[in-house]
Design a protein around this motif. Structure first.
Motif, PDB file in Angstrom:
ATOM      1  N   LYS A  28      -4.794  -9.106  10.356  1.00  5.53           N
ATOM      2  CA  LYS A  28      -3.585  -8.278  10.431  1.00  5.53           C
ATOM      3  C   LYS A  28      -2.344  -9.089  10.109  1.00  5.53           C
ATOM      4  CE  LYS A  28      -1.168  -5.157  13.613  1.00  5.53           C
ATOM      5  NZ  LYS A  28      -1.177  -4.559  14.978  1.00  5.53           N
ATOM      6  N   THR A  52      -0.624  -8.311   6.341  1.00  2.00           N
ATOM      7  CA  THR A  52       0.679  -7.649   6.401  1.00  2.00           C
ATOM      8  C   THR A  52       1.665  -8.339   5.484  1.00  2.00           C
ATOM      9  OG1 THR A  52       0.288  -6.968   8.689  1.00  2.00           O
ATOM     10  CG2 THR A  52       2.556  -6.955   7.936  1.00  2.00           C
ATOM     11  N   VAL A  58      -3.112  -2.987   6.464  1.00  2.00           N
ATOM     12  CA  VAL A  58      -4.159  -3.930   6.857  1.00  2.00           C
ATOM     13  C   VAL A  58      -5.521  -3.319   6.539  1.00  2.00           C
ATOM     14  CG1 VAL A  58      -5.108  -5.288   8.763  1.00  2.00           C
ATOM     15  CG2 VAL A  58      -2.657  -4.750   8.701  1.00  2.00           C
TER      16      VAL A  58
END
Length: 536
Positions: free
Chosen positions: A258, A262, A328
């Motif tokens: 994540k 991102t 994600v």
């Protein structure tokens, strides 16, 4: 019995055996069409083998070409050297003699500077020696570092933040920075629970992001390889070096993915160097052309007249469309999983029994056709390239994702046989000449939305108007052809008559005398009549 056989033939085009979802190498993990049927692990092994083989072949070819070039150069030099050997020796002897004389003359006038020059020369040599040794030492250390250190540990830890701050527009920059800051804070708070390993994980992630910023010119497949290597390396360190329990390793890898993706999303999702956008447009066009496909054609065991089932279908379509808004890969997989669970619930409510895999895939195809998710191929490729491979190889996420890939592949190759239609009907439906017969208005359930009824009524009306227009156009073309044939026939008949009775032009005759003129030429004619007067 005939009805059962018909349904069986319909299922034959859609059914996918569960063994076909697994890696074709037989390792037991889920395969993927993007990896040619292999799982992530086996695909990387095959990819590395093919890559090493290609590198070895390229190296052998380069060595052979270099050897041939050296032999050709040596043969050409030996031919020229034999001719100019005598002249070269004469020139060399003359130059040495001239230099010796000039040096001898300079000695008489620069005797005092000889020692200083010699000392400066010695200092220069010593200095160059030290610098050379230092350079050699630096080169050796750098080479050793490149050999024994992973690639993501070779970049500066501050360049990623500098690169991240660069954005094409202030609004995009603000939007991305807000989400990036939020994810960064969550990641740091999560790593605090890991203490010392958390600090090392954060350092590794920062170094990896810096390395990726230096590799923007690489192909997307090579960048994907870097990400997969990083995932594997960190997971191994968590398990072996830092002795993290398996359940915490999975959570850590999810947070790492994540945090990294991102930041990397805007660079690696649907990049311009690939044909992902072209594939997206092709799939969207294909799905729009298949708008006429009904649940009955796919043998979908879902009854949308049931309100609960209709709600599940709407939620499934919403989830598959929402996938494109996530950044994600794990979040995109979560949308696919939620969509699939809604499908299973809809089938369960309709059949009043648990759904099977044979029921799931046709329904998933129907949901994709009905929803037409945006950038479907780009999202699938993005998940394939940058998702944690362990999620795609096992678990429900991997199973549902593999089924989605199969559904898209089926849609791309869907034909008349798959839908149990004749080729003629399939072609007419695809070209829009006609559409399948819609449900009659009197058979609608009273709970169905009025807007849906009106929509189907309008579709029927448009279908009738389309058929009427096609009939008028066909008759008009036929009339035009008849007129052309009639014109050609009349012209031919006229031509035949002209050829049969040709026109003959005779010489001009002499003009006839007027009736009231003097009859000079012919006195035999009686004189003109004169009026007679009678006495009364």
């Amino acid at each position: 019995m005939g009805k059962k056989m018909n349904l069986k033939s319909e299922r034959r085009g859609i059914h996918v055996d569960q063994s076909e979802l697994l890696c074709k190498k037989g390792c037991g993990y889920y395969g993927n069409p993007a990896w040619q049927g292999f799982c992530s692990k086996c695909w990387r092994e095959e990819y590395h083998k093919a890559r090493q083989k290609q590198i070895q072949e390229d190296w052998e070819l380069a060595e052979r070409l270099q050897r041939e070039e050296e032999e050709a150069y040596a043969s050409s030099q030996s031919t020229q050297g034999a001719q100019s050997l005598t002249f070269s020796k004469f020139e060399e002897k003359k130059t040495n003699e001239k230099t010796r004389k000039v040096t001898t003359v300079k000695k008489f006038f620069t005797a005092s500077s000889r020692a200083g020059a010699k000392k400066a020369a010695q200092e220069k040599i010593v200095k160059q020696g030290h610098l050379g040794r230092e350079r050699n030492a630096d080169n050796i250390l750098r080479d050793l570092k490149e050999i024994f250190t992973p690639s993501w540990e070779l970049a500066s830890p501050t360049e990623a933040e500098i690169q991240e701050s660069k954005s094409p527009s202030p609004s995009i920059n603000r939007q991305a920075s807000i989400e990036t800051d939020r994810v960064s804070k969550e990641f740091i708070e999560f790593l605090k629970t890991y203490h010392k390993p958390g600090q090392d994980i954060y350092k590794q992630c920062k170094l990896f992001l810096d390395t990726m910023n230096h590799k923007r010119d690489l192909s997307i497949e090579e960048q994907s390889e870097c990400a997969q290597d990083f995932y594997q390396n960190v997971a191994e360190k968590l398990q072996t070096r830092w002795k993290v329990p398996p359940e915490k390793v999975e959570k850590a890898m999810d947070q790492i993915e994540k945090y990294i993706m991102t930041r990397q999303y805007k660079y690696v999702f649907c990049p311009e160097t690939t044909d992902d956008e072209k594939k997206d447009l092709a799939v969207q066009k294909r799905i729009r052309a298949l708008h006429w496909v009904t649940p009955q054609m796919l043998c979908v065991p879902v009854n949308e007249e049931i309100p609960e089932v209709s709600d599940m279908v709407v939620k499934a379509i919403t989830d598959i469309i929402e996938m494109d808004s996530k950044r994600v890969p794990r979040d995109k997989l979560a949308c696919i999983t939620k969509c699939s669970k809604h499908i299973f619930n809809a089938i369960k409510i309709t059949k009043n029994e648990p759904a099977s895999a044979d029921d799931f895939l046709p329904t998933l195809i129907y949901i994709v056709l009905k929803g037409n998710p945006p950038r479907l191929q780009s999202n699938i490729q993005y998940i394939t390239r940058f998702c944690n491979p362990s999620r795609l190889m096992t678990g429900e996420d991997g199973y549902y994702f593999t089924n989605l890939c199969c559904a898209v592949a089926f849609i791309e190759k869907l034909d008349a046989q798959s839908l149990n239609l004749s080729q003629e009907d399939f072609d007419r439906f695809m070209t829009g000449q006609t559409s399948p017969k819609k449900q009659e208005s009197d058979s609608w359930s009273p709970d169905v939305c009025l807007g849906v009824k009106q929509m189907y009524k309008n579709l029927d009306l448009l279908s009738q108007l389309n058929e009427r227009q096609e009939r008028i156009v066909s008759e008009a073309k036929k009339l035009e052809k008849d007129l052309i044939d009639w014109t050609d026939g009349v012209a031919k008949e006229v031509q035949d008559i002209v050829e049969k009775y040709p026109l003959e032009i005779k010489p001009k005759n002499q003009a006839l005398a007027a009736i009231d003129s003097e009859n000079v030429e012919n006195d035999k004619l009686p004189p003109p009549l004169q009026p007679q007067v009678y006495a009364g």
